[in-house]
Design a protein around this motif. Structure first.
Motif, short mmCIF file in Angstrom:
data_model
loop_
_atom_site.label_atom_id
_atom_site.label_comp_id
_atom_site.label_asym_id
_atom_site.label_seq_id
_atom_site.Cartn_x
_atom_site.Cartn_y
_atom_site.Cartn_z
N ALA A 47 0.85 -1.25 -0.07
CA ALA A 47 0.14 -0.01 -0.01
C ALA A 47 0.90 1.19 0.10
N ARG A 48 1.83 1.35 0.85
CA ARG A 48 2.95 2.60 0.79
C ARG A 48 3.69 2.64 -0.31
N ARG A 49 3.96 1.53 -0.87
CA ARG A 49 4.55 1.50 -2.30
C ARG A 49 3.72 2.10 -3.33
N ALA A 50 2.59 1.68 -3.43
CA ALA A 50 1.59 2.25 -4.29
C ALA A 50 1.15 3.76 -4.12
N ASP A 51 1.03 4.00 -2.97
CA ASP A 51 0.94 5.55 -2.69
C ASP A 51 2.27 6.35 -3.27
N ALA A 52 3.22 5.83 -2.93
CA ALA A 52 4.49 6.55 -3.24
C ALA A 52 4.48 6.80 -4.61
N VAL A 53 4.40 5.85 -5.58
CA VAL A 53 4.22 5.75 -6.98
C VAL A 53 3.31 6.90 -7.68
N ALA A 54 2.06 6.64 -6.96
CA ALA A 54 1.15 7.84 -7.33
C ALA A 54 1.45 9.26 -6.82
N ARG A 55 2.22 9.45 -5.82
CA ARG A 55 2.65 10.74 -5.58
C ARG A 55 3.66 11.32 -6.72
N LEU A 56 4.36 10.17 -7.09
CA LEU A 56 5.68 10.88 -7.79
C LEU A 56 5.20 10.97 -9.10
N THR A 57 6.07 11.91 -9.92
CA THR A 57 6.02 12.24 -11.20
C THR A 57 7.07 11.63 -12.17
N GLY A 58 6.75 11.28 -13.35
CA GLY A 58 7.77 10.76 -14.17
C GLY A 58 7.34 9.05 -14.36
N ASP A 59 8.29 8.53 -14.99
CA ASP A 59 8.46 7.18 -15.28
C ASP A 59 8.65 6.14 -13.99
N VAL A 60 7.89 6.23 -13.02
CA VAL A 60 8.01 5.65 -11.93
C VAL A 60 7.41 4.06 -11.71
N HIS A 61 8.23 3.17 -10.97
CA HIS A 61 7.20 1.98 -10.90
C HIS A 61 7.73 1.42 -9.58
N GLY A 62 6.79 0.67 -8.89
CA GLY A 62 7.04 -0.08 -7.73
C GLY A 62 7.61 -1.33 -7.90
N VAL A 63 8.53 -1.62 -6.70
CA VAL A 63 8.97 -3.01 -6.78
C VAL A 63 8.93 -3.38 -5.39
N GLU A 64 8.53 -4.61 -5.33
CA GLU A 64 8.22 -5.40 -3.92
C GLU A 64 9.91 -5.61 -3.44
N LEU A 65 10.20 -5.10 -2.35
CA LEU A 65 11.81 -5.20 -1.79
C LEU A 65 11.82 -5.13 -0.52
#
Length: 239
Positions: free
Chosen positions: A39-57
């Motif tokens: 959830a926090r990963r998805a929220d971070a990606v949504a708040r960032l601008t540009g070519d951004v992708h979440g990776v479980e890590l």
């Protein structure tokens, strides 16, 4: 294969890691937000601008580290920037004589072994001229610890977990810099300074954007840039 540079930032869902991811994305890189919480990963990606992708890590979970490396390989084929940002302060007490060993082990699992695990998994993917940045801290400076006047960190008590882990991280940085030098890969440690984050309960300090600046500078070095250095915004930090 993407023409953009590919950057992976660990612990990038908040604080300094988020700011590093943001600044790299704004410089036109494809940024992979490494974070363990979905959830926090998805929220971070949504708040960032540009070519951004979440990776479980989760840097302490070998399975997620290996899957993250496989995902980077499958989707992008290489890695140009690796920022090992994930870190913890750990629980207190960490003072000698206070049975600190369980806390020391916990901190080292993230701050040292986690960095080694992620770096090892990503080694085959690092492109020629890639940059590896390890987010350290001046509290790990042996020169300051052993200065007769206590150095500029004289007010800190003797602690066996967080500062010692950063000393170890600096040594890890130096060894990877030596190992990767022939491949033209630059490996450096940075101190972001005292930054108001969850790490210190947002107790004063500079903002995450300012703290991220030195990591971003080292992540965007040219091929003639330095390697095996420990640097802050103010310049070299004594080992």
């Amino acid at each position: 294969m993407s023409e953009k540079e590919i950057a992976l930032v660990t612990g990038a869902n908040k604080g300094i890691g988020f700011a590093i991811a943001d600044q790299l994305a704004r410089r036109g890189m494809t940024v992979l937000v490494g974070a363990r919480d979905r959830a926090r990963r998805a929220d971070a990606v949504a708040r960032l601008t540009g070519d951004v992708h979440g990776v479980e890590l989760d840097v302490t979970d070998h399975g997620t580290v290996e899957r993250a490396a496989k995902e980077v390989e499958t989707r992008f084929g290489r890695l140009d920037v690796l920022v090992n940002n994930a870190g913890i302060v750990g629980e207190l007490p960490q003072t000698p004589g206070a049975d600190p060993l369980p806390g020391v082990r916990q901190v080292f699992e993230v701050n040292v072994f986690g960095v080694i695990a992620v770096t090892e998994a990503m080694l085959p993917l690092l492109a020629p001229g890639a940059r590896v940045v390890n987010v350290s801290s001046s509290v790990g400076s042996l020169a300051d610890m052993t200065a007769r006047d206590g150095g500029h960190l004289a007010e800190l008590p003797a602690l066996l977990a967080y500062p010692v882990s950063k000393t170890a991280l600096n040594a890890v940085t130096a060894q990877y810099a030596k190992y990767l030098r022939d491949r033209g890969i630059l490996v450096n440690a940075v101190c972001p300074g005292y930054v108001a984050t969850d790490l210190n309960g947002h107790d004063g300090g500079r903002g995450p954007d300012q703290g991220a600046a030195i990591a971003v500078a080292m992540a965007t070095l040219g091929q003639d840039g330095p390697t095996a250095t420990f640097t802050s915004e103010d310049g070299p930090v004594p080992w």
